[in-house]
Scaffold this motif. Structure first.
Motif, PDB file in Angstrom:
ATOM      1  N   GLU A 167       0.813  -1.213   0.000  1.00 55.26           N
ATOM      2  CA  GLU A 167       0.000   0.000   0.000  1.00 55.26           C
ATOM      3  C   GLU A 167       0.850   1.270   0.000  1.00 55.26           C
ATOM      4  O   GLU A 167       0.345   2.350  -0.319  1.00 55.26           O
ATOM      5  N   SER A 254      -7.611   2.543   1.484  1.00 52.38           N
ATOM      6  CA  SER A 254      -7.926   2.209   0.099  1.00 52.38           C
ATOM      7  C   SER A 254      -7.242   0.905  -0.313  1.00 52.38           C
ATOM      8  O   SER A 254      -6.070   0.691  -0.007  1.00 52.38           O
ATOM      9  N   TYR A 255      -8.001   0.062  -0.962  1.00 51.54           N
ATOM     10  CA  TYR A 255      -7.483  -1.139  -1.608  1.00 51.54           C
ATOM     11  C   TYR A 255      -6.776  -2.098  -0.654  1.00 51.54           C
ATOM     12  O   TYR A 255      -5.603  -2.453  -0.839  1.00 51.54           O
ATOM     13  N   GLN A 261      -5.923  -5.271  -6.563  1.00 49.72           N
ATOM     14  CA  GLN A 261      -6.992  -4.313  -6.330  1.00 49.72           C
ATOM     15  C   GLN A 261      -6.465  -2.882  -6.369  1.00 49.72           C
ATOM     16  O   GLN A 261      -7.097  -1.978  -6.919  1.00 49.72           O
ATOM     17  N   LEU A 262      -5.281  -2.663  -5.805  1.00 54.47           N
ATOM     18  CA  LEU A 262      -4.673  -1.329  -5.818  1.00 54.47           C
ATOM     19  C   LEU A 262      -4.424  -0.861  -7.247  1.00 54.47           C
ATOM     20  O   LEU A 262      -4.741   0.277  -7.610  1.00 54.47           O
ATOM     21  N   GLY A 265      -7.796  -0.128  -8.960  1.00 53.40           N
ATOM     22  CA  GLY A 265      -8.430   1.076  -8.456  1.00 53.40           C
ATOM     23  C   GLY A 265      -7.768   2.347  -8.955  1.00 53.40           C
ATOM     24  O   GLY A 265      -8.447   3.275  -9.413  1.00 53.40           O
TER      25      GLY A 265
END
Length: 392
Positions: A167, A254-255, A261-262, A265
């Motif tokens: 992240e 987020s994500y 997914q990151l 997105g």
């Protein structure tokens, strides 16, 4: 041109890029603390949460909403065709659940979910929250204080909670979103503002009267970036838009679903947001990003030349210039990141790593936009632009 002159020119260009970018984050304002606002606050606040496959995130949001003082009048979760236990989790958390149904032709899923939620509420004020946001106990009070001062549309870009190592790669995406919005210059939200204001979808507060006066989500029903389009609608109606960053009051993660997914997105966000940013803010942000690329390449090239004795002719500027520029760039990035998210030290100290991630996702987003004209998100195809004839 001798070496000193080259260093001077490069240093001035890098400094110019930094100064222009700093103007975009000169006023990273947060919500006021509880009790600092102008008088009594209305209690008739309706919370609308559009949710699609948010069973894991909703409990945190709903628990935080229950802790607000003043408490909202009602909380409506709009179940946007979720494939998990979103509706059950929402009911367990004390929210009223309203099924969104299929969006009518010409509506995006989120815009329709928001409109559906509004129709199911009765409060004088409407607070739209994404399901992955979390509020501090005095966040609603701070939002109400800002709305009492400014009216119109109040928007918050949540503080990004960064948990797992992958992240950290969101570092540049977060900063670019804040900079390119143009919402945090000293002139933003004042009569001196020269561009259409921006808003951030995860947290929006408005009066029902103003919302209906600008046409609500029906006025932006086909827009992928409904938040930016809604801000433009308020601006056209002569209503102010006031933005803040989340700080300790409004946070989101987020994500959390992994690197895939990151990437998906941010691919969607870059592709759909590129055309909505203010031109001057976009130019300054591009200049800032370009300067970071120059510093990364210059510092790496100088390091290779110093350790191998070859390739020195391929890098303009001295090793000392690039070393100083690297430190200055990392420290400025640290200053911004500490205000926008809980990023670890290596996200700024080793900034070429998240910068490379930004480049790769940006290239992917550009390719999908040009070739397919759409990206996939949460099991839906999100149209972005017309694909070239014969493609797709």
């Amino acid at each position: 041109m001798n070496g000193l002159a080259v260093d001077l020119v490069l240093a001035l260009l890098l400094l110019l890029a930094a100064v222009c970018a700093q103007r975009l984050v000169a006023d990273l304002r947060t919500l006021p603390r509880a009790g600092s606002g102008p008088g009594a606050r209305p209690r008739t606040v309706s919370v609308v949460v559009p949710a699609r496959d948010e069973a894991e995130t909703l409990p945190h949001l709903l628990a935080a909403v229950r802790d607000q003082d003043p408490a909202p009048l009602e909380v409506v979760v709009v179940d946007d065709a979720s494939r998990d236990a979103t509706a059950e989790v929402a009911r367990t958390g004390g929210a009223e659940v309203v099924p969104a149904g299929s969006p009518p032709p010409g509506w995006t899923g989120k815009a329709w979910a928001c409109r559906t939620g509004v129709d199911a509420t009765t409060g004088d004020l409407l607070l739209f929250l994404d399901a992955d946001t979390v509020l501090a106990a005095d966040a609603l009070a701070g939002l109400l204080d800002v709305h009492a001062r400014h009216g119109g549309l109040v928007s918050v870009q949540p503080h990004h909670a960064v948990v797992r190592p992958y992240e950290q790669l969101s570092a540049y995406f977060n900063v670019v979103a804040v900079m390119a919005s143009g919402a945090f210059t000293r002139a933003a939200g004042t009569a001196r503002q020269r561009h259409v204001p921006m808003a951030f979808g995860p947290c929006l507060l408005t009066s029902r009267a103003d919302y209906e006066a600008v046409g609500g989500h029906a006025a932006v029903r086909a827009e992928i970036l409904d938040d930016a389009a809604l801000a433009a609608a308020y601006d056209r109606a002569g209503l102010p838009v006031r933005c803040a960053i989340g700080g300790d009051a409004v946070r989101m993660r987020s994500y959390p679903g992994g690197l895939r997914q990151l990437v998906a997105g941010w691919t969607k966000n870059i592709a759909s947001g590129a055309s909505s940013a203010a031109p001057a803010a976009t130019a300054a942000t591009v200049g800032w990003i370009s300067a970071h690329h120059a510093v990364a390449v210059g510092a790496l090239g100088s390091l290779v030349a110093a350790t191998t004795g070859s390739g020195s002719g391929l890098v303009a500027g001295s090793a000392l210039l690039w070393a100083v520029a690297y430190v200055a760039t990392a420290l400025h990035l640290r200053w911004v990141l500490r205000r926008t998210g809980s990023f670890r030290w290596w996200a700024w100290a080793l900034f070429p790593v998240p910068l490379l991630a930004f480049d790769l996702v940006f290239a992917r987003s550009l390719a999908l936009t040009v070739v397919r004209g759409s990206v996939s998100w949460r099991g839906r195809d999100v149209p972005l632009a017309e694909a070239p004839e014969g493609v797709g």
